[in-house]
Design an enzyme around this catalytic site. Structure first.
Site, PDB file in Angstrom:
ATOM      1  N   ASP A   1       0.864  -1.160   0.000  1.00  0.00           N
ATOM      2  CA  ASP A   1       0.000   0.000   0.000  1.00  0.00           C
ATOM      3  C   ASP A   1       0.915   1.228   0.000  1.00  0.00           C
ATOM      4  O   ASP A   1       2.108   1.141   0.263  1.00  0.00           O
ATOM      5  CB  ASP A   1      -0.959  -0.029   1.206  1.00  0.00           C
ATOM      6  CG  ASP A   1      -2.185   0.828   0.965  1.00  0.00           C
ATOM      7  OD1 ASP A   1      -3.190   0.627   1.635  1.00  0.00           O
ATOM      8  OD2 ASP A   1      -2.118   1.715   0.081  1.00  0.00           O
TER       9      ASP A   1
HETATM   10  C1  GLC Z   1      -4.258   4.294  -0.251  1.00  0.00           C
HETATM   11  C2  GLC Z   1      -5.176   3.177   0.216  1.00  0.00           C
HETATM   12  C3  GLC Z   1      -5.345   2.074  -0.779  1.00  0.00           C
HETATM   13  C4  GLC Z   1      -5.302   2.651  -2.180  1.00  0.00           C
HETATM   14  C5  GLC Z   1      -3.885   3.171  -2.413  1.00  0.00           C
HETATM   15  C6  GLC Z   1      -3.746   3.829  -3.795  1.00  0.00           C
HETATM   16  O1  GLC Z   1      -3.439   4.689   0.785  1.00  0.00           O
HETATM   17  O2  GLC Z   1      -4.886   2.581   1.475  1.00  0.00           O
HETATM   18  O3  GLC Z   1      -6.607   1.423  -0.505  1.00  0.00           O
HETATM   19  O4  GLC Z   1      -5.611   1.635  -3.139  1.00  0.00           O
HETATM   20  O5  GLC Z   1      -3.475   4.076  -1.420  1.00  0.00           O
HETATM   21  O6  GLC Z   1      -4.524   4.977  -3.850  1.00  0.00           O
END
Ligand code: GLC
Length: 748
Positions: free
Chosen positions: A291
């Site tokens: 993430d």
């Molecule tokens: C964010 C979220 C995740 C998302 C990613 C890209 O922090 O936790 O769910 O897909 O970043 O935006």
């Protein structure tokens, strides 16, 4: 426009596209041929190109914290040292950037990923709302439409479905999931993966799915986002892992790990989760992306000394791609060179990512998803809004309806009041991509359009969604006095739930409950419509409103869907996928309660019982609760045999009758209790459900099949076993509305 590319660049992209489309006619490669092509590429790639292939950056001009990368992103892309971009969308920008990547030595195409969580251009209800439909076909259709629009706009990969079980409404991301139950969540995970991906990757009306956030992110301590998670092995395996296993079984192309630690180890650095369970026990062939920045965050957790050690721990644990971190790009070449990371781990990660690029057909035609003509055609498909309206109606939950206040039957004057009565952006909820708010139908627009000339719709805002100004109360009360019925639209604004939106107080914000009291004093019947991304606490409204409709954040067609339900053009059938607490102090509260050694038998006598001295144990609204404009009778329960062996199955059948005067749908829920076991079992667990549509007076016999697996659980040795003994079968319209019961004995 993401990057202002010179015309020549765009022309180059167009010429390249023309050339590649000819290649697109080539026969798809067999899996073995793909592996061979990847082996050849790996043999040609430098370690820096491999590290780049494991790296994903955000379209920096659009979103996210400015990356720490010192070098120019475009040069890195041209140098074949970026594997994927996120937050780049649209045919023009994706084509232009892909053209840059194809100039590289090995011409490896980029993957474009985006958070297409509940719709792309057409906004569907937020995922928790869709879960309230308990309608797998509708949920799958929603994901399919989102994929069609995204895939027409240059996107290859969505970071969805979020399959985290969420049992704490203080955690704002419950909005993105499927609620508190693992069985319902598993069915929905499957529906969403199939909706996004279709039957086979590579179609231009489908995108790769991403099961996230692996794992147990929803159990963050105190409901505070990004916090630690401590779980028993049973809870992990029985509650939080099953929806992810369902996503694997449905063929989810990718996984995303989570920000939280699990029992002291950050998920991004967890070998147990990523190599032992996912890639080992589950034999997962896809790839795992971190993430946003979660590799680097292992330093903040105190799990790594520095980013280089974090990168070493992440790649060793099975994290394949580094989202927006530079950890892999900067550290992996040196770690390999120093012998701290085996290049085989890097090659496996690169292989997993390249395999998806081949399966998508990007090596044959890197521009196949960036087709301006198709983007225009798909975006203008009227069926998409029809689908959005259908899912929105199915998601709404009728919580209360006294004196048949609903459906509105030929009122002459409706007073539509409240901070969300005219709202547009709020109805889209969080995680929208290009929500064109002008295209979102507000409650006022939907109700005025439906009322037509038959009724006048008066409007007053009354108050803001937040803040303490009561200046609008007088006008709202005056408006209400002129009407036959009040429809009060209250709730959260779109940015009060979602990521980084934990709330320590989930009551209706601002002075909305006071506005309700002021309107209640007029004596007019009041219908409360609640827009929110999570369960809220609104006891005054719950106690005193004549009817309550939970509309969640219903998306582009929200106003029309709301009118369909309020005027009875659609008979609501939604059922809560999450428990609604009465008080904050009850949280976390799910229907899967345990008996305890001192259960409350008589709520009037709770002395030395497992209870609060200042509140009941029961929720405001239970998991599975939802009313209809008709009524249903459950009768004639039959169990094919009272005793079964583990090798047998038992049929449980009963008759459902629509005893009301209008057609309607009912979600019949089958719960089960294991009365005595080697570890204590919840008082009830959802094991199956059916959504059935019946005409007035119509009866139908429904059947559920009980298998050994439905009786099984994880014992203290983490064995998945069904222990001989007595079980109770519970059939009902909600977890707190059991209509029929029967015993069943497992004899071996
Ligand atoms: C964010 C979220 C995740 C998302 C990613 C890209 O922090 O936790 O769910 O897909 O970043 O935006």
């Amino acid at each position: 426009m993401l990057f202002s590319f010179p015309k020549t660049l765009l022309l180059t992209a167009a010429l390249l596209a023309a050339g590649t489309s000819a290649r697109a006619q080539k026969k798809a490669l067999t899996p073995a041929a793909i592996e061979q092509r990847i082996t050849e590429l790996l043999g040609q790639m430098t370690i820096q190109e491999k590290a780049g292939q494991l790296t994903q950056y955000s379209g920096r001009e659009l979103t996210g914290p400015a990356s720490t990368r010192k070098t120019d992103l475009l040069n890195q892309i041209r140098g074949g040292q970026v594997g994927s971009m996120l937050n780049v969308k649209g045919v023009t920008d994706t084509r232009a950037i892909q053209a840059e990547a194809l100039k590289s030595r090995l011409h490896i195409p980029l993957l474009f990923g985006l958070d297409v969580i509940h719709g792309y251009q057409t906004v569907f209800p937020v995922p928790l709302a869709e879960a309230a439909s308990w309608d797998m076909a509708a949920i799958r259709q929603s994901a399919h439409v989102a994929a069609r629009e995204a895939a027409a706009s240059g996107i290859h990969w969505t970071f969805a479905p979020m399959v985290d079980v969420g049992r704490d409404p203080r955690w704002g991301r419950v909005m993105e999931g499927a609620g508190e139950d693992s069985y319902l969540g598993s069915q929905i995970a499957r529906a969403r993966v199939l909706g996004f991906q279709g039957d086979k990757l590579g179609g231009t009306d489908a995108v790769m799915a991403c099961a996230k956030h692996f794992v147990a992110y929803g159990a963050a301590i105190a409901g505070r986002d990004y916090n630690a998670v401590d779980l028993s092995p049973q809870q992990l395996w029985e509650v939080y892992l099953p929806p992810f296993k369902a996503a694997v079984d449905a063929g989810a192309a990718t996984f995303m790990n989570s920000f939280n630690t699990l029992n002291g180890v950050p998920a991004t650095g967890s070998k147990y989760l990523q190599r032992d369970i996912l890639k080992g026990q589950w034999q997962y062939p896809g790839f795992v992306v971190s993430d946003w920045g979660s590799i680097r965050e292992m330093v903040s957790w105190g799990y790594a000394q520095n980013v280089s050690e974090a990168a070493q721990k992440a790649i060793t644990a099975g994290n394949d791609m580094d989202m927006e971190n530079d950890a892999y790009f900067d550290a992996l070449p040196q770690l390999v060179q120093q012998g701290k990371v085996d290049v085989a781990l890097v090659d496996d990660a690169v292989r997993r990512i390249l395999r998806k690029k081949f399966e998508l057909g990007l090596f044959d035609d890197p521009y196949k998803f960036s087709d301006a003509k198709r983007e225009k055609k798909v975006f203008s498909d009227p069926q998409h809004r029809v689908a959005a309206r259908d899912v929105a109606r199915k998601s709404m939950v009728l919580l209360k309806n006294e004196r048949n206040t609903l459906p509105l039957s030929s009122p002459r004057k409706i007073a539509l009041i409240g901070p969300l009565a005219k709202a547009k952006r709020d109805l889209a909820g969080g995680w929208t991509v290009i929500a064109d708010t002008t295209r979102i139908v507000s409650a006022l627009e939907g109700i005025r359009q439906r009322a037509g000339k038959n009724a006048s719709v008066l409007y007053a805002k009354g108050c803001e969604a937040t803040g303490d100004s009561r200046a609008g109360f007088a006008q709202a009360v005056e408006t209400a006095r002129q009407a036959d019925v009040i429809v009060l639209c209250v709730g959260e604004t779109w940015d009060m739930s979602g990521e980084a939106k934990s709330r320590a107080d989930i009551s209706l914000p601002g002075v909305q409950q006071e506005l309700f009291q002021a309107l209640k004093a007029t004596g007019k019947p009041i219908v409360a419509v609640v827009f929110a991304g999570r369960p809220l606490i609104f006891n005054a409204v719950a106690d005193q409103a004549d009817a309550i409709l939970y509309a969640w954040f219903p998306g582009s067609e929200g106003g029309h869907a709301l009118a369909d339900v309020l005027f009875g053009d659609y008979n609501p059938a939604g059922k809560l996928p999450s428990t609604f607490p009465r008080l904050m102090g009850q949280i976390p509260l799910s229907y899967q309660q345990y008996s305890t050694g001192r259960p409350v038998v008589d709520p009037q006598n709770i002395r030395y019982r497992s209870a609060y001295i200042d509140a009941p144990n029961t929720p405001r609204y239970a998991f599975g609760h939802g009313l209809s404009y008709t009524t249903f009778r459950y009768s004639d329960l039959k169990v094919s045999q009272p005793r079964m062996t583990a090798a047998e199955t038992v049929q449980v059948s009963f008759t459902l009758t629509n005893t009301g005067s209008r057609a309607g749908e009912e979600v019949v829920q089958l719960y089960l209790r294991d009365k005595v076991a080697s570890v204590v079992r919840p008082l009830k667990e959802l094991k199956d459900f059916q959504k059935v549509s019946l005409q007035p007076g119509e009866s139908r016999t429904l059947t559920f099949t009980i298998t050994r697996d439905k009786l099984a659980f994880y014992n203290n040795d983490l064995q998945w076993i069904a222990e001989p003994g007595e079980f109770r079968l519970l059939l009902g319209a909600a977890s707190d509305d059991i209509r029929l019961e029967a015993d069943l004995v497992l004899i071996d």
